[in-house]
Design an enzyme around this catalytic site. Sequence first.
Site, short mmCIF file in Angstrom:
data_model
loop_
_atom_site.label_atom_id
_atom_site.label_comp_id
_atom_site.label_asym_id
_atom_site.label_seq_id
_atom_site.Cartn_x
_atom_site.Cartn_y
_atom_site.Cartn_z
N ARG A 184 42.86 32.38 -16.43
CA ARG A 184 42.99 30.79 -16.69
C ARG A 184 41.82 30.17 -17.25
O ARG A 184 42.06 29.45 -18.18
CB ARG A 184 43.20 29.91 -15.42
CG ARG A 184 44.46 30.68 -14.59
CD ARG A 184 44.41 30.24 -13.02
NE ARG A 184 44.43 28.75 -13.02
CZ ARG A 184 44.19 27.92 -11.89
NH1 ARG A 184 43.84 28.85 -10.83
NH2 ARG A 184 44.19 26.83 -11.86
N THR A 243 49.36 31.34 -8.71
CA THR A 243 49.71 32.76 -9.13
C THR A 243 50.61 33.53 -8.45
O THR A 243 50.09 33.64 -7.08
CB THR A 243 48.52 33.44 -9.77
OG1 THR A 243 47.74 32.45 -10.62
CG2 THR A 243 48.56 34.74 -10.21
N ILE A 262 44.50 36.73 -5.28
CA ILE A 262 45.06 35.77 -6.60
C ILE A 262 45.34 34.37 -6.05
O ILE A 262 45.35 34.11 -4.81
CB ILE A 262 46.20 36.56 -7.15
CG1 ILE A 262 47.58 36.40 -6.19
CG2 ILE A 262 46.28 37.88 -7.75
CD1 ILE A 262 48.80 37.00 -6.59
N ASP A 263 45.16 33.47 -7.07
CA ASP A 263 45.12 32.15 -6.63
C ASP A 263 46.48 31.66 -6.20
O ASP A 263 47.51 32.36 -6.12
CB ASP A 263 45.05 31.38 -8.09
CG ASP A 263 43.66 31.72 -8.75
OD1 ASP A 263 42.71 31.70 -8.01
OD2 ASP A 263 43.65 31.52 -9.98
N ARG A 264 46.52 30.49 -5.53
CA ARG A 264 47.52 29.83 -4.72
C ARG A 264 48.96 29.97 -5.69
O ARG A 264 50.05 30.50 -5.48
CB ARG A 264 47.22 28.59 -4.14
CG ARG A 264 48.57 28.03 -3.45
CD ARG A 264 48.22 26.63 -3.07
NE ARG A 264 48.02 25.73 -3.98
CZ ARG A 264 47.57 24.49 -3.97
NH1 ARG A 264 47.64 23.89 -2.81
NH2 ARG A 264 47.42 23.76 -5.06
#
Length: 312
Positions: free
Chosen positions: A237, A141, A137-139
């Site tokens: 997103r 998130t 998962i993104d930084r």
Amino acid sequence: MAAEEQITLTIDQESGRLDAVLGQANLPYSRSTLSAWIKDGAVLVNDKKVKRSYTVKAGDVITINPPAVQETALEAENIPLDIVYEDDDLLVVNKPQGMVVHPAPGHFGGTLVNALMYHAPLSTINGEFRPGIVHRIDRDTSGLLMVAKNDQAHHALAEELKAHKTQRIYYALVKGNFNENEGTVDAPIGRHPKDRKKQAVVAGGRDAVTHFKVLERFNGYTLLQLALETGRTHQIRVHLAYIGHPVVGDAVYGHQDRIVNIKLPGQLLHAKTLVLTQPTTHEELRFDSELPDLFEKVLEGLRANQAGKLDN
């Protein structure tokens, strides 16, 4: 580290290409891994090195010698982890917002992988810089991630993810109001044509499907529950920005970084629920996590504003 145990197979009848035969043999390794091992000489037929295209014949004895696991050059770091679950095969962690999942240029330390390496052995499937990482998962998130502690578990978890059997439920606060209570965004995602650091909905992109359900409505904002059917980079997103409802706090895809007088360090997107199959016991495991304090504080502020408007 020692290599895994040798595997020996005896072929009953002519079965086709060696790489295809092994890929269908219910082994704890992917076809791509086995194919690489054939090329490197770690797979022998009748004690001889052969090509991946070798036609397997009745009576052939195939010997697989898994290479020894190499120690990673990355440094293990004693960084606190919020471990939700752990067994011999896997662990589930609740990643905080702001933590990078794995090392990359500019982020070789302080990542989730550095912390995981200090805590437990990890699978080697994804190479030196992403050991144990089945999905990411993104930084900015937050939320639940499954991590494989050995290669067999990694293969099983990755295959389940590929077959869309793993359930991943996210909560997101987005800009704007929805007329519908639920729906689906089915739009292909690929590299942004002008900004290579971004993704976008583009013709010819990879299939991407996101299901959403309205959980709570505010004045100008909506709390959504989202389920991923696919797992493209920045998928939620990108899809939400595409339909005109960017995630609050997402500076990359189009929303301000301040709401109810709170400055946000990143998007209000949380991987809340994760359902997977335990690789060895095949038991269904379900995990749920609380929204981060900052996320809850924003929701409380929106509710207070909403109540004030209703009172007036």
